[in-house]
Design a protein around this motif. Structure first.
Motif, PDB file in Angstrom:
ATOM      1  N   ASP A  90       0.837  -1.202   0.000  1.00 41.50           N
ATOM      2  CA  ASP A  90       0.000   0.000   0.000  1.00 41.50           C
ATOM      3  C   ASP A  90       0.876   1.257   0.000  1.00 41.50           C
ATOM      4  O   ASP A  90       0.559   2.237  -0.668  1.00 41.50           O
ATOM      5  N   ARG A  91       1.972   1.212   0.761  1.00 40.30           N
ATOM      6  CA  ARG A  91       2.867   2.368   0.797  1.00 40.30           C
ATOM      7  C   ARG A  91       3.500   2.615  -0.566  1.00 40.30           C
ATOM      8  O   ARG A  91       3.632   3.771  -0.995  1.00 40.30           O
ATOM      9  N   ALA A  97      10.729  11.573   4.110  1.00 39.03           N
ATOM     10  CA  ALA A  97       9.962  12.298   5.133  1.00 39.03           C
ATOM     11  C   ALA A  97       8.484  11.962   5.061  1.00 39.03           C
ATOM     12  O   ALA A  97       7.810  11.843   6.084  1.00 39.03           O
ATOM     13  N   ARG A  98       7.984  11.794   3.850  1.00 47.66           N
ATOM     14  CA  ARG A  98       6.542  11.581   3.658  1.00 47.66           C
ATOM     15  C   ARG A  98       6.112  10.150   3.953  1.00 47.66           C
ATOM     16  O   ARG A  98       5.033   9.921   4.522  1.00 47.66           O
ATOM     17  N   VAL A 103       7.720   7.040   9.763  1.00 48.12           N
ATOM     18  CA  VAL A 103       7.049   6.237  10.789  1.00 48.12           C
ATOM     19  C   VAL A 103       6.813   4.828  10.249  1.00 48.12           C
ATOM     20  O   VAL A 103       6.423   4.657   9.093  1.00 48.12           O
ATOM     21  N   SER A 104       7.046   3.825  11.086  1.00 48.65           N
ATOM     22  CA  SER A 104       6.817   2.439  10.691  1.00 48.65           C
ATOM     23  C   SER A 104       5.327   2.194  10.479  1.00 48.65           C
ATOM     24  O   SER A 104       4.504   2.555  11.331  1.00 48.65           O
ATOM     25  N   ARG A 105       4.962   1.584   9.360  1.00 47.79           N
ATOM     26  CA  ARG A 105       3.563   1.289   9.078  1.00 47.79           C
ATOM     27  C   ARG A 105       3.027   0.176   9.981  1.00 47.79           C
ATOM     28  O   ARG A 105       1.823   0.061  10.171  1.00 47.79           O
ATOM     29  N   THR A 106       3.895  -0.645  10.532  1.00 48.04           N
ATOM     30  CA  THR A 106       3.450  -1.771  11.358  1.00 48.04           C
ATOM     31  C   THR A 106       3.369  -1.419  12.836  1.00 48.04           C
ATOM     32  O   THR A 106       2.437  -1.824  13.528  1.00 48.04           O
ATOM     33  N   THR A 107       4.325  -0.616  13.336  1.00 46.64           N
ATOM     34  CA  THR A 107       4.361  -0.321  14.773  1.00 46.64           C
ATOM     35  C   THR A 107       3.889   1.093  15.110  1.00 46.64           C
ATOM     36  O   THR A 107       3.511   1.372  16.252  1.00 46.64           O
ATOM     37  N   GLY A 108       3.922   1.993  14.126  1.00 52.08           N
ATOM     38  CA  GLY A 108       3.559   3.376  14.397  1.00 52.08           C
ATOM     39  C   GLY A 108       4.676   4.162  15.062  1.00 52.08           C
ATOM     40  O   GLY A 108       4.511   5.339  15.385  1.00 52.08           O
ATOM     41  N   PRO A 155      14.963   6.801   8.294  1.00 51.60           N
ATOM     42  CA  PRO A 155      14.032   6.843   7.156  1.00 51.60           C
ATOM     43  C   PRO A 155      14.715   7.059   5.813  1.00 51.60           C
ATOM     44  O   PRO A 155      14.266   6.541   4.797  1.00 51.60           O
ATOM     45  N   GLY A 156      15.828   7.808   5.816  1.00 50.35           N
ATOM     46  CA  GLY A 156      16.537   8.039   4.564  1.00 50.35           C
ATOM     47  C   GLY A 156      17.062   6.750   3.961  1.00 50.35           C
ATOM     48  O   GLY A 156      16.938   6.509   2.758  1.00 50.35           O
TER      49      GLY A 156
END
Length: 232
Positions: free
Chosen positions: A9-10, A31-32, A36-41, A47-48
């Protein structure tokens, strides 16, 4: 040969995001989509690096083209990402068009400022529902028509943000905010004209390329002007 990649989805959101803005610097995508991790939040440690790895995988699978170009500010280079015609078919968007080289830095710095604002606005309960860059606003207003001789339009902001948040009574608040990235190349008249034109929106946020430019904007308009450290 292309490497097969199962799109998440990402990935789909990222491809549509890139398609919307023609060309996007990799640090903006980090950055966008990778902060943030999609699984843990939880915040992503790097992130880079996570973004770089995925962009390379999407490139090998034939979804994106990326190349290193001259950067802005302290970074000597940045990596730009754009969709391939194959990816445009997959996510059902028009075939990718080129972004003029001349406006690339302004384009990227505007998108970086949007991402900086996204975080700040979220802390105040606002969500960015939509972002329309100058070329998108112009296309919507002109509806494919060529400008006639003598025909004039209001100034288009570098980015027009549509914001929304849930009020205390449960109702949905919305507002339109003009974002203008001002550089030292702007004349005093440019700045004054834009400030006056953007009064038609609920708010105007000026972002400058240097403290000196920010001070000039404030002197000319009486409005605060931010200087974001938005260089990659």
């Amino acid at each position: 040969p292309m490497t097969l990649v199962a799109l998440t989805d990402r990935d789909l959101e990222l491809l549509i995001f890139v398609a919307s803005f023609k060309v996007v610097a990799q640090d903006i995508l980090a950055a966008r989509f990778f902060a943030v991790s999609r699984t843990t939040g939880e915040p992503t440690l790097n992130p880079g690096r996570a973004c770089e790895k995925r962009v390379l995988e999407l490139g090998r699978a034939g979804y994106v083209h990326s190349k290193v170009v001259k950067g802005v500010g302290p970074a000597a280079v940045t990596r730009e990402v754009r969709l391939t015609p194959y990816a445009a078919q997959v996510v059902n968007v028009p075939r990718p068009s080129a972004l003029p080289v001349r406006g690339r830095v302004h384009h990227m710095q505007t998108l970086r400022a949007v991402e900086e604002l996204r975080v700040e606005l979220a802390a105040r309960g606002w969500r960015i529902r939509a972002v329309a860059l100058e070329f998108q606003q112009r296309r919507l207003v002109q509806a494919g028509r060529a400008t006639k001789k003598g025909e004039q339009y209001d100034n288009f902001a570098d980015a027009l943000l549509t914001l929304e948040r849930t009020a205390a009574d449960g109702s949905l608040e919305t507002k339109e905010v003009a974002l203008e990235y001002v550089t030292s190349k702007y004349t005093d008249r440019d700045i004054i004209d834009k400030a006056e034109s953007f009064r038609r929106f609920d708010e105007c946020i000026f972002v400058a390329d240097s403290p000196r430019t920010a001070a000039r904007v404030t002197r000319l308009t009486g409005e605060p002007c931010r200087f974001f450290q938005v260089d990659p």
